[in-house]
Design an enzyme around this catalytic site. Structure first.
Site, PDB file in Angstrom:
ATOM      1  N   SER A 125       9.227  -4.367  -6.009  1.00  0.00           N
ATOM      2  CA  SER A 125      10.391  -3.852  -5.273  1.00  0.00           C
ATOM      3  C   SER A 125      10.049  -3.591  -3.800  1.00  0.00           C
ATOM      4  CB  SER A 125      10.965  -2.597  -5.944  1.00  0.00           C
ATOM      5  OG  SER A 125      10.089  -1.510  -5.806  1.00  0.00           O
TER       6      SER A 125
ATOM      7  N   MET B  66      -2.638  -4.221  -8.105  1.00  0.00           N
ATOM      8  CA  MET B  66      -3.414  -3.294  -8.926  1.00  0.00           C
ATOM      9  C   MET B  66      -4.888  -3.666  -9.088  1.00  0.00           C
ATOM     10  SD  MET B  66      -1.181  -1.056  -9.341  1.00  0.00           S
ATOM     11  CE  MET B  66      -1.840   0.067 -10.559  1.00  0.00           C
TER      12      MET B  66
ATOM     13  N   HIS C  27       1.292   3.941  -0.970  1.00  0.00           N
ATOM     14  CA  HIS C  27       0.835   4.758  -2.103  1.00  0.00           C
ATOM     15  C   HIS C  27       1.854   5.883  -2.350  1.00  0.00           C
ATOM     16  CE1 HIS C  27      -2.054   6.494  -4.859  1.00  0.00           C
ATOM     17  NE2 HIS C  27      -1.779   7.674  -4.331  1.00  0.00           N
TER      18      HIS C  27
ATOM     19  N   GLU D 246       9.850   4.789  -0.231  1.00  0.00           N
ATOM     20  CA  GLU D 246       8.889   3.705   0.019  1.00  0.00           C
ATOM     21  C   GLU D 246       9.604   2.515   0.657  1.00  0.00           C
ATOM     22  OE1 GLU D 246       6.314   2.541  -3.225  1.00  0.00           O
ATOM     23  OE2 GLU D 246       6.224   4.564  -3.999  1.00  0.00           O
TER      24      GLU D 246
HETATM   25  C1  GRF Z   1       4.743   1.681  -5.808  1.00  0.00           C
HETATM   26  O1  GRF Z   1       4.994   2.961  -6.311  1.00  0.00           O
HETATM   27  C2  GRF Z   1       3.638   1.738  -4.785  1.00  0.00           C
HETATM   28  O2  GRF Z   1       3.600   2.934  -4.079  1.00  0.00           O
HETATM   29  C3  GRF Z   1       2.398   1.619  -5.647  1.00  0.00           C
HETATM   30  O3  GRF Z   1       2.759   0.741  -6.677  1.00  0.00           O
HETATM   31  C4  GRF Z   1       4.165   0.766  -6.887  1.00  0.00           C
HETATM   32  C5  GRF Z   1       4.640  -0.650  -6.729  1.00  0.00           C
HETATM   33  O4  GRF Z   1       5.996  -0.802  -7.040  1.00  0.00           O
HETATM   34  N1  GRF Z   1       1.278   1.171  -4.852  1.00  0.00           N
HETATM   35  P1  GRF Z   1       6.716  -2.190  -6.700  1.00  0.00           P
HETATM   36  O5  GRF Z   1       5.950  -3.275  -7.446  1.00  0.00           O
HETATM   37  O6  GRF Z   1       6.685  -2.379  -5.232  1.00  0.00           O
HETATM   38  O7  GRF Z   1       8.102  -2.035  -7.237  1.00  0.00           O
END
Ligand code: GRF
Length: 194
Positions: free
Chosen positions: A15, A92, A111, A176
């Site tokens: 996202s 990850m 983060h 975010e």
């Molecule tokens: C987000 O909460 C980001 O802060 C963390 O991983 C999650 C990723 O979500 N690093 P998305 O794949 O961008 O939806």
């Protein structure tokens, strides 16, 4: 306008990648996404990238015997696509010091906490467990240690007594999606003036 070429690394939903891609559609935005790279072949975000005609690459970490070899393969692919700045967006995997050094100050991450608080993979759950009354998200330059590095921008959210991991994650994610494009814009502007 000459746009900075950005690569986005994902492992899942994507996202934040989507928020960055959408920001880049604005002619005035200083970046363009030239590659979305995933270490997971089934990452949901890849589909969005393909539908939006963004070049995708899958480099499965399981195909490599060391982190350094996996990271070197990513660098090769990203540089072939002309990537100048990398955004980690739910990627990850830990990165090797060699990769971080190679992309130093051209590698940023988001983060879901107010760093340096609640580093690690369960930042939202940890904030609730600790009884925090506020949390949020941070975009920062990446350094070799996990969730370390100079902060670029952050946003705060209130943590209510009624918040669960799900509701708090949703509140933070909304922020975010606002701050990651702002951070990328600032980093690109700095990059082009240097
Ligand atoms: C987000 O909460 C980001 O802060 C963390 O991983 C999650 C990723 O979500 N690093 P998305 O794949 O961008 O939806």
């Amino acid at each position: 306008m000459e746009k900075v070429k950005v690569g986005i690394l994902i492992s899942g939903r994507g996202s934040n990648m989507k928020a960055l891609v959408e920001a880049c559609r604005d002619a005035e935005f200083p970046a363009q996404v030239v590659m979305v790279l995933s270490n997971k072949p089934d990452a949901l975000g890849l589909e969005f990238a393909r539908q939006n005609n963004i070049k995708t690459a899958v480099i499965n970490h399981r195909d490599f015997s060391s982190r350094q070899e996996f990271d070197a393969a990513m660098t090769l692919e990203l540089e072939k696509a002309g990537v100048e700045i990398i955004c980690l967006a739910g990627f990850m995997r830990l990165l090797s010091p060699q990769f971080v050094e190679h992309w130093l100050d051209r590698l940023i991450n988001i983060h879901p906490s107010l760093l340096p608080e609640f580093k690690g993979a369960n930042a939202v759950g940890d904030a609730i467990k600790a009884g925090a009354i506020k949390s949020g998200c941070t975009v920062h330059y990446v350094r070799a240690e996990m969730d370390e590095g100079p902060s670029i921008i952050h946003a705060e959210v209130e943590v209510l007594a009624t918040d669960t991991q799900e509701t708090l994650s949703a509140k933070i994610l909304k922020e975010e999606h606002k701050i990651y494009p702002l951070a990328l814009k600032a980093v690109c502007e700095k990059f082009t003036t240097n």
